[in-house]
Motif scaffolding. Structure first.
Motif, short mmCIF file in Angstrom:
data_model
loop_
_atom_site.label_atom_id
_atom_site.label_comp_id
_atom_site.label_asym_id
_atom_site.label_seq_id
_atom_site.Cartn_x
_atom_site.Cartn_y
_atom_site.Cartn_z
N TYR A 23 0.61 -0.99 -0.17
CA TYR A 23 0.13 0.01 -0.18
C TYR A 23 1.34 1.31 0.11
N ILE A 24 1.78 1.04 0.74
CA ILE A 24 2.86 2.29 0.67
C ILE A 24 3.28 2.45 -0.50
N PHE A 31 -0.60 7.68 1.47
CA PHE A 31 -0.38 7.45 2.68
C PHE A 31 0.61 8.41 3.90
N LEU A 32 0.56 9.22 2.96
CA LEU A 32 1.19 10.64 3.78
C LEU A 32 -0.28 11.57 4.45
N GLU A 33 -1.11 11.36 3.91
CA GLU A 33 -1.87 12.05 4.71
C GLU A 33 -3.16 11.59 5.63
N LEU A 34 -2.65 10.34 5.95
CA LEU A 34 -3.82 9.77 6.10
C LEU A 34 -2.92 9.19 8.00
N LYS A 35 -3.78 9.42 8.98
CA LYS A 35 -3.43 9.02 10.48
C LYS A 35 -3.19 7.72 10.58
N SER A 41 -7.13 1.49 8.86
CA SER A 41 -8.23 0.66 8.60
C SER A 41 -8.55 0.23 7.21
N THR A 42 -7.61 1.42 6.46
CA THR A 42 -7.31 1.45 4.93
C THR A 42 -6.67 -0.14 4.88
N GLY A 61 8.94 6.67 14.58
CA GLY A 61 8.04 6.29 14.77
C GLY A 61 6.81 6.01 13.84
N ILE A 62 6.08 6.93 13.32
CA ILE A 62 5.31 7.33 12.03
C ILE A 62 5.56 8.36 11.69
N ASN A 63 5.34 9.12 12.16
CA ASN A 63 6.29 10.73 11.15
C ASN A 63 7.30 10.34 11.31
N GLU A 64 8.41 9.77 11.34
CA GLU A 64 9.75 9.19 10.93
C GLU A 64 9.62 8.63 9.88
N LEU A 65 8.91 7.82 9.69
CA LEU A 65 8.29 6.82 8.68
C LEU A 65 7.23 7.92 7.16
#
Length: 98
Positions: A23-24, A31-35, A41-42, A61-65
């Motif tokens: 997906y990524i 992906f960048l726009e989702l929390k 869930s997507t 973390g997710i932000n670093e990804l």
């Protein structure tokens, strides 16, 4: 190293982590726009799967990804695209010896 290439190079992924990586790599801007909960869930995976993937990528973390994916997208846009090769050139069905 480009994070998208690094994700594709991972070999010890679970099936759910593979779904997340697919997906990524196919939808990086979405992906960048989702929390994190929306990403889970997507892709129909758990939040734990998302964080396991982050740990396997040696990120904090997710932000670093997300930052790594964004920089990979900028890197991809900045690099020149290879020329498209026409393997039928110069011979086409309509060509003649003239």
């Amino acid at each position: 190293m480009n994070i998208l290439k690094k994700m594709n190079a991972l070999t010890n992924l679970t099936p759910n982590e593979k779904i997340l990586v697919d997906y990524i790599t196919t939808n990086p801007t979405a992906f960048l726009e989702l929390k994190p909960k929306e990403i889970a869930s997507t892709t129909y995976v758990s939040l734990a799967t998302l964080y396991r993937l982050v740990n396997k990528l040696d990120l904090d973390g997710i932000n670093e990804l997300k930052l790594a994916v964004a920089s990979s997208l900028k890197e991809r846009e900045a690099s020149p695209h290879p020329p498209v090769q026409d393997y039928d050139f110069p011979i086409l069905p309509t060509d003649t010896h003239y």
